[in-house]
Design an enzyme around this catalytic site. Structure first.
Site, PDB file in Angstrom:
ATOM      1  N   MET A   1     -44.209   5.077 -25.682  1.00 38.44           N
ATOM      2  CA  MET A   1     -44.410   4.461 -26.993  1.00 38.44           C
ATOM      3  C   MET A   1     -44.108   2.964 -26.904  1.00 38.44           C
ATOM      4  O   MET A   1     -43.363   2.514 -26.066  1.00 38.44           O
ATOM      5  CB  MET A   1     -43.497   5.104 -28.039  1.00 38.44           C
ATOM      6  CG  MET A   1     -43.883   6.522 -28.343  1.00 38.44           C
ATOM      7  SD  MET A   1     -45.445   6.632 -29.243  1.00 38.44           S
ATOM      8  CE  MET A   1     -44.908   6.126 -30.870  1.00 38.44           C
ATOM      9  N   CYS A   2     -44.684   2.228 -27.819  1.00 41.05           N
ATOM     10  CA  CYS A   2     -44.656   0.775 -27.747  1.00 41.05           C
ATOM     11  C   CYS A   2     -44.221   0.241 -29.103  1.00 41.05           C
ATOM     12  O   CYS A   2     -43.889   0.991 -30.000  1.00 41.05           O
ATOM     13  CB  CYS A   2     -46.045   0.259 -27.422  1.00 41.05           C
ATOM     14  SG  CYS A   2     -46.817   1.123 -26.038  1.00 41.05           S
ATOM     15  N   GLN A   3     -44.207  -1.065 -29.223  1.00 39.92           N
ATOM     16  CA  GLN A   3     -43.964  -1.661 -30.533  1.00 39.92           C
ATOM     17  C   GLN A   3     -44.982  -2.745 -30.808  1.00 39.92           C
ATOM     18  O   GLN A   3     -45.416  -3.447 -29.886  1.00 39.92           O
ATOM     19  CB  GLN A   3     -42.534  -2.221 -30.613  1.00 39.92           C
ATOM     20  CG  GLN A   3     -41.486  -1.117 -30.576  1.00 39.92           C
ATOM     21  CD  GLN A   3     -40.280  -1.395 -31.477  1.00 39.92           C
ATOM     22  OE1 GLN A   3     -40.234  -2.405 -32.190  1.00 39.92           O
ATOM     23  NE2 GLN A   3     -39.328  -0.501 -31.444  1.00 39.92           N
TER      24      GLN A   3
END
Lengths: 253, 253
Positions: A1-3
């Site tokens: 997951m990333c931001q």
């Protein structure tokens, strides 16, 4: 997951304050250390920086923190690899040209079994689900319009297209062509609108605060969209799952 | 008129020495101060930096001089505007994606009455003759091949395509897809091949010299292509007018 981090403004504004906090999540206050990137529109032109080093250590990110690039539309991303190796070609945001305009896209999430038929001229260079999704969106936008559509028209097109990707998993994304910033939430996305009277803001991720009143005029409007609120004392509105919003001139349209 | 710098190597190499001299021509030792840019392939990925400030003053150029980005294919450009305003979208090199690969192009020269029919999916974002030429080349390459051609095949295609642009004026250009560096000369272009035994080199435009033997292995090969020789004590070969050369693994193929 990333931001994700996006900014849309009515006047060219630098993103250094928000980016300073955001970049800390790239390996220091959070674990998104598999690369990062940022794109700034400047008129029709684009500055695009990507790096496979953690944002908190990257010399390029250090430049961005120190060099105030003013832009009306910015998209930034820090990566925690889920699909695709740690490599420059897998760093967001991705860029393509369509109808003589640059388009910038970054994604936070994970798409399962998403292998769309890419029969037009947008092909992924890297191996992420995210770039496949971007290429498919560009292809379908290209089929839906003969030239650059209005913000309103493109918003309608995106509302039709997005569900067929979103059903494959988490699909939080930011998209811009320099005129507007489109933001879609499937799980986590927040926004704030900074406008007169401007207040003091304190970063969540760094010991840094700013008095926006000293750096703005009363006419300035700035919208910031982010995966998790960047400041402790501003009002952040959470997107609803499935919500697509478009920001123009620093406000939600 | 502008200046070009290209590098093609058999192993990832940093361009800081050559770029240090080249950047001086962006406003200090020469008058090419209307913007600059550089692109580095890193595997399939690309780092692309453009700036409308003079290269000799730009904080981004300063980063490039200090941060050794290693690459097998680099294209840089400093601009003296002839067609198109001084703006970010008119800074070279230009980038497009085709067949899932990035393509990078920079031009030195001036094309008169060059308004080709662009009926495919490559459209200029800015207003330069150079970006029009790149878009037309991409369009015709796309029509000539079903997927990424071999270096040899693409060289043949370029030899067929280039004369119909070159007849419009000066058309010195560099093109790369990360596999090879294509260089075409219509007026001014030089190259040198650095290989074992490596020697000492002294920049023409800056008080800087380097002993390449200390920074290389005997297997390393580096070809540098440039508008005017960068060093005083290396052998630079001048291209013939109309000559198209391709560099692979640090040598003229």
């Amino acid at each position: 997951m990333c931001q994700l981090l996006g900014m849309n403004c009515n006047t060219p504004t630098d993103v250094t304050f928000s980016f300073a906090g955001f970049a800390q999540r790239g390996g220091r206050t959070d674990h998104h250390s598999d690369g990062w990137g940022i794109a700034f529109f400047e008129g029709l032109g684009l500055r695009h920086f990507v790096d496979h080093q953690p944002a908190c250590e990257s010399p390029v990110a250090d430049l961005i923190r120190r060099y105030p690039i003013k832009s009306r539309n910015v998209i930034a991303h820090i990566r925690k690899a889920t699909q695709g190796e740690i490599a420059l070609q897998n760093c967001h945001p991705f860029v393509r040209e369509l109808w003589g305009r640059y388009w910038v896209f970054a994604h936070n999430g994970d798409l399962q079994d998403f292998h769309p038929r890419l029969h037009a001229n947008f092909r992924p260079v890297g191996s992420t689900d995210s770039e496949r999704a971007f290429c498919w969106l560009m292809q379908e936008m290209w089929k839906s319009h003969a030239g650059v559509p209005s913000v309103k028209e493109l918003t309608l097109t995106l509302r039709e297209l997005v569900p067929s990707i979103a059903k494959h998993g988490r699909f939080n994304f930011l998209l811009s062509n320099g005129d507007a910033l489109w933001a879609h939430c499937s799980t986590n996305l927040y926004y704030t609108e900074r406008k007169h009277p401007f207040a003091h803001a304190q970063l969540t991720d760094d010991d840094l605060s700013i008095d926006f009143a000293q750096h703005t005029t009363p006419q300035d409007k700035v919208a910031v969209v982010v995966t998790a609120p960047l400041t402790v004392n501003e009002q952040w509105t959470q997107f609803q799952p499935g919500e697509l919003k478009v920001f123009v001139d620093g406000s939600a349209a």
